[in-house]
Every structure is written in structure tokens, then in C-alpha cells.
Design a protein around this motif. Structure first.
Motif, PDB file in Angstrom:
ATOM      1  N   SER A 245     108.317  21.721  -6.003  1.00 35.16           N
ATOM      2  CA  SER A 245     108.693  22.746  -5.025  1.00 35.16           C
ATOM      3  C   SER A 245     107.459  23.578  -4.698  1.00 35.16           C
ATOM      4  O   SER A 245     106.402  23.420  -5.319  1.00 35.16           O
ATOM      5  CB  SER A 245     109.778  23.634  -5.620  1.00 35.16           C
ATOM      6  OG  SER A 245     109.255  24.332  -6.730  1.00 35.16           O
TER       7      SER A 245
ATOM      8  N   ARG B 238     114.874  28.223  -7.379  1.00 34.43           N
ATOM      9  CA  ARG B 238     113.967  27.614  -6.383  1.00 34.43           C
ATOM     10  C   ARG B 238     112.552  28.180  -6.526  1.00 34.43           C
ATOM     11  O   ARG B 238     111.577  27.596  -6.068  1.00 34.43           O
ATOM     12  CB  ARG B 238     114.544  27.871  -4.979  1.00 34.43           C
ATOM     13  CG  ARG B 238     113.729  27.350  -3.810  1.00 34.43           C
ATOM     14  CD  ARG B 238     114.537  27.460  -2.501  1.00 34.43           C
ATOM     15  NE  ARG B 238     115.467  28.558  -2.514  1.00 34.43           N
ATOM     16  CZ  ARG B 238     115.156  29.818  -2.163  1.00 34.43           C
ATOM     17  NH1 ARG B 238     113.954  30.100  -1.733  1.00 34.43           N
ATOM     18  NH2 ARG B 238     116.068  30.775  -2.235  1.00 34.43           N
TER      19      ARG B 238
ATOM     20  N   LEU C 168     110.419  24.209 -13.031  1.00 35.79           N
ATOM     21  CA  LEU C 168     111.882  24.214 -12.936  1.00 35.79           C
ATOM     22  C   LEU C 168     112.570  23.624 -14.174  1.00 35.79           C
ATOM     23  O   LEU C 168     113.492  24.240 -14.706  1.00 35.79           O
ATOM     24  CB  LEU C 168     112.300  23.489 -11.647  1.00 35.79           C
ATOM     25  CG  LEU C 168     113.787  23.375 -11.374  1.00 35.79           C
ATOM     26  CD1 LEU C 168     114.446  24.744 -11.223  1.00 35.79           C
ATOM     27  CD2 LEU C 168     114.031  22.538 -10.114  1.00 35.79           C
TER      28      LEU C 168
ATOM     29  N   GLU D 102     122.199  28.513  -5.053  1.00 37.74           N
ATOM     30  CA  GLU D 102     120.860  28.180  -4.544  1.00 37.74           C
ATOM     31  C   GLU D 102     120.949  27.515  -3.176  1.00 37.74           C
ATOM     32  O   GLU D 102     121.976  26.931  -2.817  1.00 37.74           O
ATOM     33  CB  GLU D 102     120.125  27.259  -5.551  1.00 37.74           C
ATOM     34  CG  GLU D 102     118.640  27.145  -5.339  1.00 37.74           C
ATOM     35  CD  GLU D 102     117.906  28.500  -5.143  1.00 37.74           C
ATOM     36  OE1 GLU D 102     117.882  28.953  -3.980  1.00 37.74           O
ATOM     37  OE2 GLU D 102     117.376  29.060  -6.116  1.00 37.74           O
TER      38      GLU D 102
ATOM     39  N   ARG E  95     117.732  21.628  -0.848  1.00 36.26           N
ATOM     40  CA  ARG E  95     117.229  20.938   0.359  1.00 36.26           C
ATOM     41  C   ARG E  95     118.323  20.042   0.939  1.00 36.26           C
ATOM     42  O   ARG E  95     118.920  19.263   0.196  1.00 36.26           O
ATOM     43  CB  ARG E  95     116.014  20.086  -0.015  1.00 36.26           C
ATOM     44  CG  ARG E  95     115.200  19.628   1.185  1.00 36.26           C
ATOM     45  CD  ARG E  95     114.147  18.615   0.763  1.00 36.26           C
ATOM     46  NE  ARG E  95     114.726  17.318   0.524  1.00 36.26           N
ATOM     47  CZ  ARG E  95     114.621  16.637  -0.608  1.00 36.26           C
ATOM     48  NH1 ARG E  95     113.954  17.117  -1.633  1.00 36.26           N
ATOM     49  NH2 ARG E  95     115.188  15.463  -0.727  1.00 36.26           N
TER      50      ARG E  95
ATOM     51  N   SER F 282     110.298  27.101   1.282  1.00 35.27           N
ATOM     52  CA  SER F 282     110.649  26.787  -0.108  1.00 35.27           C
ATOM     53  C   SER F 282     111.942  25.975  -0.159  1.00 35.27           C
ATOM     54  O   SER F 282     112.105  25.130  -1.046  1.00 35.27           O
ATOM     55  CB  SER F 282     110.781  28.067  -0.945  1.00 35.27           C
ATOM     56  OG  SER F 282     111.892  28.834  -0.521  1.00 35.27           O
TER      57      SER F 282
ATOM     58  N   PHE G  22     112.405  22.079  -1.729  1.00 33.56           N
ATOM     59  CA  PHE G  22     113.107  22.127  -3.014  1.00 33.56           C
ATOM     60  C   PHE G  22     113.892  20.835  -3.266  1.00 33.56           C
ATOM     61  O   PHE G  22     113.846  19.893  -2.489  1.00 33.56           O
ATOM     62  CB  PHE G  22     114.020  23.368  -3.053  1.00 33.56           C
ATOM     63  CG  PHE G  22     114.486  23.713  -4.439  1.00 33.56           C
ATOM     64  CD1 PHE G  22     113.588  23.787  -5.496  1.00 33.56           C
ATOM     65  CD2 PHE G  22     115.827  23.951  -4.698  1.00 33.56           C
ATOM     66  CE1 PHE G  22     114.021  24.090  -6.775  1.00 33.56           C
ATOM     67  CE2 PHE G  22     116.266  24.257  -5.975  1.00 33.56           C
ATOM     68  CZ  PHE G  22     115.368  24.326  -7.008  1.00 33.56           C
ATOM     69  N   ARG G  23     114.606  20.794  -4.406  1.00 32.36           N
ATOM     70  CA  ARG G  23     115.401  19.623  -4.744  1.00 32.36           C
ATOM     71  C   ARG G  23     116.638  19.544  -3.845  1.00 32.36           C
ATOM     72  O   ARG G  23     117.179  20.568  -3.436  1.00 32.36           O
ATOM     73  CB  ARG G  23     115.884  19.678  -6.206  1.00 32.36           C
ATOM     74  CG  ARG G  23     114.818  19.900  -7.256  1.00 32.36           C
ATOM     75  CD  ARG G  23     113.770  18.824  -7.224  1.00 32.36           C
ATOM     76  NE  ARG G  23     113.020  18.742  -8.461  1.00 32.36           N
ATOM     77  CZ  ARG G  23     112.013  19.544  -8.808  1.00 32.36           C
ATOM     78  NH1 ARG G  23     111.606  20.515  -7.995  1.00 32.36           N
ATOM     79  NH2 ARG G  23     111.390  19.378  -9.958  1.00 32.36           N
TER      80      ARG G  23
END
Ligand SMILES: C[S@@+](CC[C@H](N)C(=O)[O-])C[C@H]1O[C@@H](n2cnc3c(N)ncnc32)[C@H](O)[C@@H]1O
Length: 242
Positions: A10, A137, A142, A163, A166, A203, A207-208
Motif C-alpha cells: 500500500s 490502510r 499491515l 475500511e 480497493r 491510498s 490498498f488490498r
């Protein structure tokens, strides 16, 4: 970095200076939040905290990681009058802004701790539950932060994370228009800090995804993980892990 665990790095894992950014925007953070989300963040926190506290008993010990200006900690204390809340954040100015909102009566039910989520100052199994809204995030490492959350929550306890994950596919309005252009402008207008509110959509884009985040939570040792997209359009996700 997390090269061996689910997902690519990230922005925070790539070295963004998140701590000074939050210290900088602390005094205008709440106002920017309310304008940018039209108040829906309040509804998301209420929903997530109701899920967190469900079945945790009359006097749960609860961690709020990345507690910021204490909206989550205050909602936990409101909903569970017997709860003891540890509100941890590494941006002291965010906690300072939040402490101004603490009610004068019953001091001590919410304790604020300047602490980094990568090495929390709590013993193993210290909490019955942990809440974290829009913080993970921003973690530099992480997997390490998620391991810390697991470590400090007792077996049988619960972690609830809110959160912006993505999206699997780009959503034209939310990603191309709202997140890319409108949000940074609103955030800039209210806070006066342009960079901080450009970081937000960037961000999220780095991110995941839901699938990656769920896989990572399992890799760090959570046995049960549930991801629930929240209204509207799943822009935020509630993640329940135990
Ligand atoms: C977007 S704000 C969310 C604040 C609050 N939870 C809310 O819902 O309004 C993210 C917060 O996480 C904190 N944070 C980010 N990384 C952190 C870390 N490694 N340790 C502790 N706090 C962290 C930031 O300082 C910031 O206050």
C-alpha cells in the motif's frame, strides 16, 4: 513490507508519512469527514460498533486502534456504559482534538494512549474486542499491525475493522469522479491541506481488495473472517474477524 502475504504494498507500506499528515489535519479532521461523507461515516461506525459489542458482555474491555478524534471510542462508551475503552493512536494531535469531546462525567472510561499499532503497549489477550476505523490502510507494515490486533484480543473475542478496500473493478462515479476529484477538493477546502486529501483516494487505489484483505487476515491467524460491503455501493467494508 508484505511481499509474501496477500496483495501488493500500500502507499503507507511504501513509506508515506502518515503520522505527520494526521497531526497536521487533526484540528479540521472532523469537519472534513462530515462534509466528505455527508455524515454516513457516523452510520458506519454505529453499525460496526453494534456488531463488535454484540455478545461481549456488560463490561467489555475494548481497544480502538487508530482512534483519531475519538468518534469510535465515544460511540463504544455510549452504547456500552460498562465498557472500558483504550483509544490508541500514534498521532498525538488527533487524540488531543478528540479529548476535547470527552464528556466531563465518568472520566477514565476512555483512556487515550499515544501508541503505534505495530507494537501495541498491551499484554496478550488484554481486550475482549478491538475496533479500528479507517486506520489499517495507513499501516506501514499491515501484516504486523493485524498480528498485533490478534495478539491483544482474547480467544473468543472479536475484531471489527471499517475500511475503504480497493474495488475489484473501477466504479465510474465513485472512483473516477467522486474519489478522484470531488473528495480531494472538499477535503482541501475544509482542511486547507491539499496533500492529505489527495492521499486518501490514492491510498484506497493502492490498498488490498476484499479478497486480498480476507486472505491476509487468515494468514495472520484469524480463523473466521466476514466482509460486509456497506451502503452506499459498498464504498466502505465492515470486516469481522475472530
Ligand atoms: C483516517 S483516521 C481514522 C480515525 C478514526 N478511527 C475515525 O474513524 O475517524 C486514521 C487514524 O489512524 C491513525 N494511525 C495510522 N497509522 C497508525 C499506526 N501505525 N498506529 C497508530 N495509529 C495509526 C492515524 O493517526 C489516524 O488518526
Amino acid at each position: 513490507m508484505s511481499a509474501t502475504l496477500a496483495g501488493s504494498p500500500s502507499l503507507a507500506e511504501s513509506g508515506a508519512d502518515v503520522q505527520s499528515m494526521f497531526n497536521r489535519v487533526a484540528r479540521r479532521y472532523d469537519a472534513a469527514n462530515r462534509v466528505m461523507s455527508a455524515g454516513i461515516d457516523v452510520v458506519w461506525r454505529k453499525k460496526a460498533i453494534a456488531r463488535l459489542l454484540d455478545g461481549l458482555g456488560e463490561a467489555p474491555r475494548v481497544l480502538d486502534l487508530g482512534a483519531g478524534t475519538l468518534d469510535g471510542a465515544l460511540e463504544i462508551a455510549r452504547r456500552s456504559p460498562g465498557a472500558q475503552v483504550a483509544a490508541a493512536d500514534f498521532a498525538r494531535e488527533m487524540l488531543r482534538a478528540g479529548r476535547a469531546k470527552l464528556p466531563a462525567e465518568k472520566p477514565g472510561r476512555i483512556d487515550t494512549h499515544a501508541a503505534d499499532g505495530h507494537h501495541l503497549p498491551y499484554r496478550d489477550d488484554a481486550f475482549d474486542g478491538a475496533f479500528s476505523a479507517f486506520c489499517v490502510r495507513n499501516l506501514r507494515d499491515l501484516p504486523r499491525g493485524l498480528r498485533e490486533l490478534r495478539r491483544v484480543v482474547r480467544p473468543g473475542g472479536r475484531v471489527v475493522i471499517l475500511e475503504f478496500l480497493r474495488p475489484e473493478r473501477t466504479r465510474f462515479f465513485f472512483d473516477r469522479i467522486w474519489n478522484a476529484h470531488v473528495l480531494p477538493l472538499l477535503g482541501w477546502a475544509v482542511s486547507g491541506d491539499r496533500a492529505a486529501y489527495r492521499y486518501l483516494p490514492e491510498s484506497i487505489a493502492h490498498f488490498r481488495s476484499v479478497v486480498e484483505f480476507e486472505a491476509l487476515l487468515r494468514e495472520v491467524g484469524f480463523a473466521a473472517v466476514e466482509c460486509k460491503p456497506l451502503f452506499p455501493s459498498g464504498i466502505a467494508t465492515m470486516v469481522v474477524a475472530s
